[in-house]
Motif scaffolding. Structure first.
Motif, PDB file in Angstrom:
ATOM      1  N   ASP A 108       0.859  -1.188   0.000  1.00 28.84           N
ATOM      2  CA  ASP A 108       0.000   0.000   0.000  1.00 28.84           C
ATOM      3  C   ASP A 108       0.896   1.240   0.000  1.00 28.84           C
ATOM      4  O   ASP A 108       1.421   1.581   1.043  1.00 28.84           O
ATOM      5  CB  ASP A 108      -0.895   0.049   1.239  1.00 28.84           C
ATOM      6  N   HIS A 132      -5.238  -5.125  -4.651  1.00 27.75           N
ATOM      7  CA  HIS A 132      -4.450  -4.429  -5.658  1.00 27.75           C
ATOM      8  C   HIS A 132      -4.609  -5.138  -6.998  1.00 27.75           C
ATOM      9  O   HIS A 132      -5.252  -6.192  -7.093  1.00 27.75           O
ATOM     10  CB  HIS A 132      -2.982  -4.344  -5.234  1.00 27.75           C
ATOM     11  N   LYS A 140      -4.964  -0.631 -11.173  1.00 25.00           N
ATOM     12  CA  LYS A 140      -6.086   0.170 -11.684  1.00 25.00           C
ATOM     13  C   LYS A 140      -6.878   0.842 -10.562  1.00 25.00           C
ATOM     14  O   LYS A 140      -7.588   1.806 -10.793  1.00 25.00           O
ATOM     15  CB  LYS A 140      -7.004  -0.679 -12.562  1.00 25.00           C
ATOM     16  N   TYR A 141      -6.730   0.329  -9.355  1.00 23.47           N
ATOM     17  CA  TYR A 141      -7.474   0.923  -8.228  1.00 23.47           C
ATOM     18  C   TYR A 141      -6.761   2.135  -7.631  1.00 23.47           C
ATOM     19  O   TYR A 141      -7.389   3.008  -7.057  1.00 23.47           O
ATOM     20  CB  TYR A 141      -7.686  -0.116  -7.123  1.00 23.47           C
ATOM     21  N   HIS A 142      -5.430   2.139  -7.732  1.00 28.01           N
ATOM     22  CA  HIS A 142      -4.664   3.182  -7.036  1.00 28.01           C
ATOM     23  C   HIS A 142      -3.724   3.987  -7.927  1.00 28.01           C
ATOM     24  O   HIS A 142      -2.869   4.701  -7.430  1.00 28.01           O
ATOM     25  CB  HIS A 142      -3.864   2.555  -5.890  1.00 28.01           C
ATOM     26  N   LYS A 143      -3.892   3.829  -9.244  1.00 30.45           N
ATOM     27  CA  LYS A 143      -3.029   4.606 -10.149  1.00 30.45           C
ATOM     28  C   LYS A 143      -3.334   6.102 -10.011  1.00 30.45           C
ATOM     29  O   LYS A 143      -2.431   6.909  -9.786  1.00 30.45           O
ATOM     30  CB  LYS A 143      -3.260   4.164 -11.593  1.00 30.45           C
ATOM     31  N   ALA A 144      -4.586   6.444 -10.132  1.00 32.49           N
ATOM     32  CA  ALA A 144      -4.962   7.860 -10.109  1.00 32.49           C
ATOM     33  C   ALA A 144      -4.791   8.477  -8.719  1.00 32.49           C
ATOM     34  O   ALA A 144      -4.249   9.569  -8.576  1.00 32.49           O
ATOM     35  CB  ALA A 144      -6.400   8.021 -10.576  1.00 32.49           C
ATOM     36  N   SER A 145      -5.225   7.753  -7.693  1.00 36.49           N
ATOM     37  CA  SER A 145      -5.228   8.326  -6.354  1.00 36.49           C
ATOM     38  C   SER A 145      -3.869   8.264  -5.672  1.00 36.49           C
ATOM     39  O   SER A 145      -3.516   9.162  -4.896  1.00 36.49           O
ATOM     40  CB  SER A 145      -6.264   7.610  -5.497  1.00 36.49           C
ATOM     41  N   GLN A 146      -3.101   7.192  -5.935  1.00 39.89           N
ATOM     42  CA  GLN A 146      -1.839   7.000  -5.195  1.00 39.89           C
ATOM     43  C   GLN A 146      -0.617   6.944  -6.099  1.00 39.89           C
ATOM     44  O   GLN A 146       0.493   6.752  -5.604  1.00 39.89           O
ATOM     45  CB  GLN A 146      -1.897   5.682  -4.399  1.00 39.89           C
TER      46      GLN A 146
END
Ligand SMILES: [Cu+2]
Length: 123
Positions: free
Chosen positions: A44, A72, A108-114
């Motif tokens: 994470d 992830h 794909k879940y955390h590319k934009a946000s993290q």
């Protein structure tokens, strides 16, 4: 006297030989990023390692291990691969490397946000 000395030298060669091979195999086990049979961890919120290399058109396979506390994903748009891993789970990922170039792999879940991305280099 002579034979004892020969034995000592012989033992030394064996010890050095063992040390040498142990060192070589541990080097191999740690591997360079992207070799087939390696593992990519998803924590994470980052991949480890963040780089992957492959030969164009070759089969890339590795273990995708989620060491984080949320789900992830491993995706490469150009290789049509998108694989999820639940927290604590490991899954096998296999895809065919696209043409030579530099591509992004990402969750794909955390590319934009993290900014959870890495680089796939195809040669
Ligand atoms: Cu993620």
């Amino acid at each position: 006297m002579h034979s004892v000395r020969a034995l000592m030298v012989g033992l030394l060669v064996v010890v050095v030989g063992l040390a040498g091979s142990a060192c070589g195999s541990s080097k191999k086990a740690s591997g360079s990023a992207g070799s087939n049979g390696t593992t990519i961890d998803a924590a994470d919120f980052a991949f480890k390692p963040k780089t992957l290399t492959a030969k164009a058109g070759s089969q890339v396979s590795f273990t995708f291990k989620n060491t984080g506390t949320v789900e992830h994903n491993f995706s490469v748009t150009e290789a049509n691969v998108s694989t999820d891993a639940e927290k604590g789970a490991s899954t096998a990922v296999t895809f065919t490397a696209p043409a030579a170039g530099t591509y992004e792999f990402f969750c794909k879940y955390h590319k934009a946000s993290q900014g959870m991305t890495g680089t796939l280099t195809v040669t």
